[in-house]
Motif scaffolding. Structure first.
Motif, short mmCIF file in Angstrom:
data_model
loop_
_atom_site.label_atom_id
_atom_site.label_comp_id
_atom_site.label_asym_id
_atom_site.label_seq_id
_atom_site.Cartn_x
_atom_site.Cartn_y
_atom_site.Cartn_z
N ALA A 29 -5.04 1.66 -8.39
CA ALA A 29 -4.53 3.01 -8.13
C ALA A 29 -5.66 4.02 -8.26
CB ALA A 29 -3.40 3.36 -9.10
N ILE A 30 -5.64 5.02 -7.37
CA ILE A 30 -6.59 6.11 -7.44
C ILE A 30 -5.87 7.40 -7.08
CG2 ILE A 30 -7.37 5.80 -5.05
CD1 ILE A 30 -10.17 6.61 -6.04
N GLY A 31 -6.15 8.48 -7.82
CA GLY A 31 -5.47 9.73 -7.56
C GLY A 31 -5.95 10.83 -8.49
N GLY A 32 -5.17 11.91 -8.57
CA GLY A 32 -5.52 13.01 -9.46
C GLY A 32 -5.02 12.71 -10.85
N ASP A 49 -4.48 -7.77 -13.50
CA ASP A 49 -5.42 -6.72 -13.87
C ASP A 49 -4.90 -5.35 -13.42
OD1 ASP A 49 -7.01 -8.76 -14.80
OD2 ASP A 49 -8.32 -8.78 -13.04
N ALA A 50 -5.43 -4.31 -14.05
CA ALA A 50 -5.14 -2.93 -13.64
C ALA A 50 -6.45 -2.20 -13.49
CB ALA A 50 -4.24 -2.23 -14.66
N ASN A 51 -6.70 -1.66 -12.27
CA ASN A 51 -7.90 -0.89 -11.97
C ASN A 51 -7.47 0.50 -11.55
OD1 ASN A 51 -10.11 -3.12 -12.01
ND2 ASN A 51 -8.50 -3.96 -10.73
N ILE A 52 -7.80 1.52 -12.34
CA ILE A 52 -7.24 2.86 -12.14
C ILE A 52 -8.36 3.88 -12.21
CG2 ILE A 52 -5.61 4.56 -13.04
CD1 ILE A 52 -4.09 2.22 -14.34
N GLN A 79 0.84 -1.18 0.00
CA GLN A 79 0.00 0.00 0.00
C GLN A 79 0.88 1.24 0.00
OE1 GLN A 79 -2.52 -0.35 3.43
NE2 GLN A 79 -2.99 -2.48 3.00
N VAL A 80 0.58 2.14 -0.93
CA VAL A 80 1.30 3.40 -1.01
C VAL A 80 0.29 4.52 -0.93
CG1 VAL A 80 2.86 4.84 -2.36
CG2 VAL A 80 3.10 2.35 -2.42
N ILE A 81 0.39 5.37 0.08
CA ILE A 81 -0.53 6.49 0.28
C ILE A 81 0.29 7.76 0.43
CG2 ILE A 81 -2.35 7.46 1.72
CD1 ILE A 81 -3.07 4.65 2.60
N GLY A 82 -0.07 8.79 -0.32
CA GLY A 82 0.67 10.04 -0.20
C GLY A 82 0.10 11.11 -1.09
N ILE A 141 -2.26 1.93 -4.70
CA ILE A 141 -1.78 3.30 -4.55
C ILE A 141 -2.97 4.23 -4.38
CG2 ILE A 141 -0.48 5.18 -5.60
CD1 ILE A 141 1.01 3.12 -7.25
N PHE A 142 -2.87 5.15 -3.41
CA PHE A 142 -3.85 6.21 -3.21
C PHE A 142 -3.08 7.51 -3.00
CE2 PHE A 142 -6.45 8.96 -0.56
CZ PHE A 142 -7.63 8.99 -1.28
N ALA A 143 -3.19 8.44 -3.96
CA ALA A 143 -2.37 9.66 -3.87
C ALA A 143 -2.98 10.76 -4.73
CB ALA A 143 -0.94 9.37 -4.33
N GLY A 144 -2.48 11.98 -4.52
CA GLY A 144 -2.94 13.10 -5.31
C GLY A 144 -2.45 13.02 -6.74
N GLU A 145 -1.13 12.80 -6.93
CA GLU A 145 -0.54 12.61 -8.25
C GLU A 145 0.27 11.33 -8.22
OE1 GLU A 145 1.68 15.95 -9.54
OE2 GLU A 145 0.00 17.35 -9.43
N VAL A 146 0.21 10.58 -9.31
CA VAL A 146 0.86 9.27 -9.36
C VAL A 146 1.68 9.16 -10.64
CG1 VAL A 146 0.53 6.78 -9.44
CG2 VAL A 146 -0.95 8.19 -7.99
N ASP A 147 2.94 8.76 -10.48
CA ASP A 147 3.82 8.47 -11.62
C ASP A 147 4.54 7.17 -11.27
OD1 ASP A 147 5.54 8.35 -13.73
OD2 ASP A 147 6.15 10.45 -13.63
N VAL A 148 4.16 6.07 -11.94
CA VAL A 148 4.69 4.75 -11.62
C VAL A 148 5.31 4.15 -12.87
CG1 VAL A 148 4.14 2.43 -10.80
CG2 VAL A 148 2.98 4.39 -9.82
#
Length: 405
Positions: A58-61, A72-75, A23-26, A41-48
């Motif tokens: 992943a969920i974010g801005g 699977d990928a759920n975004i 889990q990555v939160i930030g 991942i739960f964050a404002g901006e995500v670059d992976v």
């Protein structure tokens, strides 16, 4: 599985509660990964970037994912760009989607603008204001699109089901095409190997040099956007007094909570416990899920409408959405009541829980004296209830084993 996928794509609530996944939160996440298991991942901006052997949730801005994903990928995000490879299914919801990843499974996409420019081995289901399947796109198992405007420039193997105001086909579709639209244009050089069946107010415009192997079948029909409601006048002469309206809604939500408490008392206990242990994260998850609920609803309706069985399930889907949103508000009131009146965390009995929940509902209704405060109160309780509910999903009471005699 369908509802579970939507929940995962919407809020990652179940995933964030699972201890097996990283889990990555930030606020801002910029990372290069090389891992064999799942990543949440739960964050404002995500670059992976890099490699993810399992699933990505992943969920974010703004989201930029350039990775080789084994599962699977759920975004869910605002502006979402996905490149690399996806070994399973791809589900993306957001404002503007740019998908250039090679997808081995199905692709379910929903957004204001959906741009897909890569191969998809499975079926593509997409909904949005503008849906564009560009020249680099190839679909291995047909497409289902619903959009105000759509452009198909790539190659499709399988049948196509297209619904929208403006449909343009510039590429190749190796199968039958069914359209329900205002305008349909088959550009010069486009190719349809099967039958083009079109329903709408205008005949399809087939450009010179376009080929349609099975011919055109046209049915004149009213397109839904052409229906004019300007002459509809609803005059409601009786408007109840504000206290009457407030009492009605307090009673309505309290009755819902009473039924829920009677049907799943342990579930309500787990729910209030999840909020007590996550008083900040739970409403945050609830807010994000609630904010993307229109997209979740649209995607669910579009995906169900693909099959005859799914169409029959649409009324139950509508009922499920209404029930979840309605119950989240009194669940939030129950969580606040438990936090205030059960400070030691010893647990409240059913009678006391009903009484404290009713008290919070009455206080929340009183806030509507100032409409701005009423809206804030409604939103906060709904976010708390929805977030705590999602965290409580799938959890069970621990099993107690008796020692051997």
């Amino acid at each position: 599985m369908f509802l579970k996928k939507l929940i995962l794509a919407a809020g990652l609530a179940v995933a964030l509660a699972a201890p097996a996944a990283a889990q990555v939160i930030g606020g801002s996440v910029n990372m290069t990964v090389d891992r064999d298991d799942d990543l949440s991942i739960f964050a404002g901006e995500v670059d992976v970037r890099g490699r993810i052997g399992g699933e990505l949730r992943a969920i974010g801005g703004d989201m930029n994912v350039d990775a080789d994903i084994g599962g699977d990928a759920n975004i869910v995000g605002g502006d979402v760009h996905v490149s690399g490879t996806v070994g399973g299914d791809l589900s993306v919801a957001g404002g503007e989607l740019d998908i250039t990843a090679v997808v081995s499974g199905d692709a379910d996409l929903a957004g204001g603008v959906v741009h897909l420019n890569s191969p998809v081995s499975g079926r593509v289901s997409a909904a949005g204001g503008l849906v564009e399947l560009d020249t680099g796109f190839s679909g291995g198992n047909g497409i289902d699109l619903a959009a105000e405007r759509m452009i198909i420039r790539g190659t499709v193997s399988g049948n196509a089901d297209l619904t929208g105001d403006d449909v343009t086909i510039e590429g190749t579709i190796n199968g039958d095409v069914e359209t329900y639209a205002d305008y349909v244009r088959i550009a010069p050089g486009a190719s349809i190997t099967g039958v083009l069946r079109h329903r709408g107010p205008n005949e399809p415009d087939v450009g010179a040099g376009a080929t349609i192997g099975g011919g055109v079948e046209y049915t004149n029909a009213i397109y839904i956007d052409d229906i004019d409601f300007d002459g509809l006048d609803l005059d409601l002469d009786f408007v109840p007094a504000a206290p009457v309206i407030g009492a009605f809604f307090v009673g309505f939500y309290f009755l819902l909570f009473m039924l829920a408490s009677a049907l799943m008392p342990k579930g309500v206990t787990r729910l209030v416990g999840e909020f007590r242990s996550r008083p900040v994260v739970a409403p945050l998850i609830g807010f994000v899920t609630w904010a993307f609920w229109p997209i979740i609803f649209a995607v669910g309706t579009v995906l169900l409408s693909i099959t005859i069985v799914g169409i029959l399930l649409i009324p139950f889907w509508l009922l499920a959405v209404a029930l979840v949103l309605s119950l989240s508000y009194p669940f939030g009131a129950a969580a606040i009541g438990d936090l205030v009146f059960n400070r030691k965390g010893a647990g409240l009995g059913l009678g006391m829980r009903l009484l404290t929940t009713l008290g919070v509902l009455v206080l929340a209704a009183a806030l509507w004296i100032q409409p701005a405060l009423g809206v804030i109160g409604w939103c906060v309780l709904t976010w708390i209830g929805l977030g705590a509910w999602l965290f409580a999903l799938g959890k069970r009471e621990p099993i107690v084993t008796q020692p051997a005699a």
